[in-house]
Scaffold this active site. Structure first.
Site: not given
Length: 507
Positions: A231, A305, A454, A482
């Site tokens: 993540h 990310s 984003d 995002h």
């Protein structure tokens, strides 16, 4: 670089280009008015931002004193902070003699490749030097908005004087062997069972929390392919387990073992108070908790990310094990040559531009620039995340996807602060070399995804990665940001992942 767009996006673009005649003139007039409004809005944003962040500069200094007093009153110890370091302009620390105890210096990287990593000199003795290549200088070099606005153009390698307390803070975090790691949470952090269950046993404190979705026992041996999900910043494994995991087809669930980790300091994973949360520490925990624990010899990687930096580091370290690399919104900012001497500072200003609009940039700026303001936010939100969760459930009547609340709030300030600087900002010195290795030495498939809307990491980040890795397949989704690049189109994205893994198996 292959850029793919969705069919409905292409149709929408074609429809928008069908105007002509008076409609075209009217559109031109509206475009001119809109351009003026954009300029005016930008000027207003700059003016308001200057006032707001100048106030935050002062507030952070006040909170520094407040937290020192409260920390001592509650935990009977003074806790040093990074804001004790004061930037100097007189050239201290270029490696010359006469450096006093407590001097920190950063040799200019642009001048020579042999300049070496950052060094902290605790005394005049060379025996007390520490190598800090894993620690970003943005932790202790964060100029106020006023001084930043009046700084001379061009890169500068910061020469600093740092208090002995800061030197001891960094040294204590880097050399923890003489004392056992502290497991009790700080008074300003949450101590609930969900956030702090890792401290109840010695084994759980040595591994990350890993959510495993595997086929039933009779078919688990046949499921030879593994997928590791990583993540992003201030998130957790639920970003994957509550979105794409339920959306996978029965065939994928029967073929792949899926591992979604909570990174060190986030979710249900350990949150050691004396960790610097460097890239090395994050990678070692992933290796120990997933690759070694489950004996993975080959695997696919999916990362979002900030997790993309860790995914690239894994691919570089295990080039023969990674079968495919899927990166969502990778934080890659190519550093101009004019900023090469202060690359980490450049990335910090791109990620956290100190603007009140858009809101996500405002939040990133407070989290990145202000050590004590961000701690106050964690005290308000993360420590009381159970209260916020109940309130959201009450006022939304359980219609809100509460897993996003859980993912956003279950971390400590120490973890978020160090991870943001030592992974995101320090990626400036690593991402380029990682991408070159992936491009030239690895043969795995590379897929990149980004949302055009984003506002945290612009789509140019992914396009730059695609330019550096020519074989990468780049997909840009319109009207996605995002988070909604996954949330809201779970089935579509799950199908994309299955197609990538299937194509890899067929090669």
């Amino acid at each position: 670089m292959h850029i793919a767009t969705c069919v409905w996006q292409e149709k929408a673009a074609a429809a928008m280009g069908a105007a002509g005649g008076r409609a075209g003139e009217w559109a031109l007039s509206r475009a001119s008015v809109w351009a003026l409004l954009v300029v005016a809005g930008g000027a207003l944003n700059c003016a308001v931002s200057f006032v707001v962040f100048s106030f935050l500069d002062v507030l952070d200094m006040v909170l520094c004193v407040v937290y020192k007093v409260v920390d001592y009153a509650v935990e009977a110890e003074w806790k040093p902070c990074y804001c004790s370091a004061a930037a100097r302009e007189d050239g201290v620390g270029s490696g010359g003699g006469g450096s006093a105890a407590g001097t920190l210096f950063v040799p200019p990287r642009a001048a020579s490749a042999a300049a070496g990593p950052k060094v902290v000199r605790l005394s005049s003795s060379s025996a007390n030097k520490m190598q800090l290549e894993d620690v970003s200088d943005t932790l202790y070099v964060r100029a106020s908005l006023l001084s930043d606005a009046t700084r001379k153009p061009g890169p500068s390698a910061p020469a600093l004087t740092v208090s002995p307390a800061i030197a001891e803070l960094i040294r204590g975090k880097m050399d923890r062997a003489p004392r056992p790691p502290r497991q009790a949470p700080c008074w300003s952090d949450c101590d609930c069972k969900h956030c702090h269950s890792w401290s109840t046993g010695s084994r759980s404190s040595q591994h990350l929390y890993v959510h495993v979705q595997a086929p039933p026992p009779p078919t688990v041996e046949a499921a030879t392919e593994a997928v590791v999900f990583i993540h992003g910043f201030i998130s957790s494994s639920v970003f994957w387990t509550e979105t794409v995991f339920p959306a996978f087809s029965p065939a994928a669930r029967g073929k792949y073992r899926m591992f979604a980790v909570d990174l060190l300091g986030f979710g249900r994973s350990p949150k050691p108070a004396d960790s610097l949360y460097t890239l090395r520490e994050h990678l070692e925990m992933i290796e120990r908790s997933v690759l070694q624990r489950y004996r993975l010899r080959s695997f696919h990687v999916v990362a979002h990310s900030l997790g993309s930096v860790l995914a690239l580091a894994l691919a570089v370290k295990y080039p023969d094990a990674v079968k495919s690399l899927t990166l969502l919104a990778p934080p890659y900012f190519p550093v101009p040559e004019s900023e090469a001497g202060a690359a980490t500072q450049y990335v910090m200003r791109r990620v956290a531009p100190r603007r009140v609009w858009p809101p996500i940039a405002f939040g990133a700026s407070m989290a990145c620039w202000y050590e004590h303001v961000s701690r106050t936010i964690c005290l308000t939100i993360c420590r009381h995340h159970r209260v916020w969760d109940r309130l959201f459930r009450l006022f939304t009547r359980n219609r809100m996807r509460t897993f996003l609340i859980e993912a956003f709030m279950c971390h400590t300030h120490n973890a978020a602060w160090h991870t943001l600087h030592n992974i995101m900002c320090l990626s400036a010195s690593r991402m380029g070399s990682y991408l070159d290795v992936v491009s030239d030495q690895l043969s795995c498939k590379v897929a990149l995804f980004h949302g055009r809307d984003d506002e945290l990491l612009p789509v140019e980040c992914t396009l730059a990665v695609g330019a550096r890795v020519p074989r990468a397949r780049v997909t840009v989704y319109d009207n996605k940001d995002h988070i909604t690049i996954v949330v809201g189109q779970e089935k579509l994205f799950a199908a994309e992942l299955e197609a990538i893994w299937t194509a890899t198996s067929q090669d």
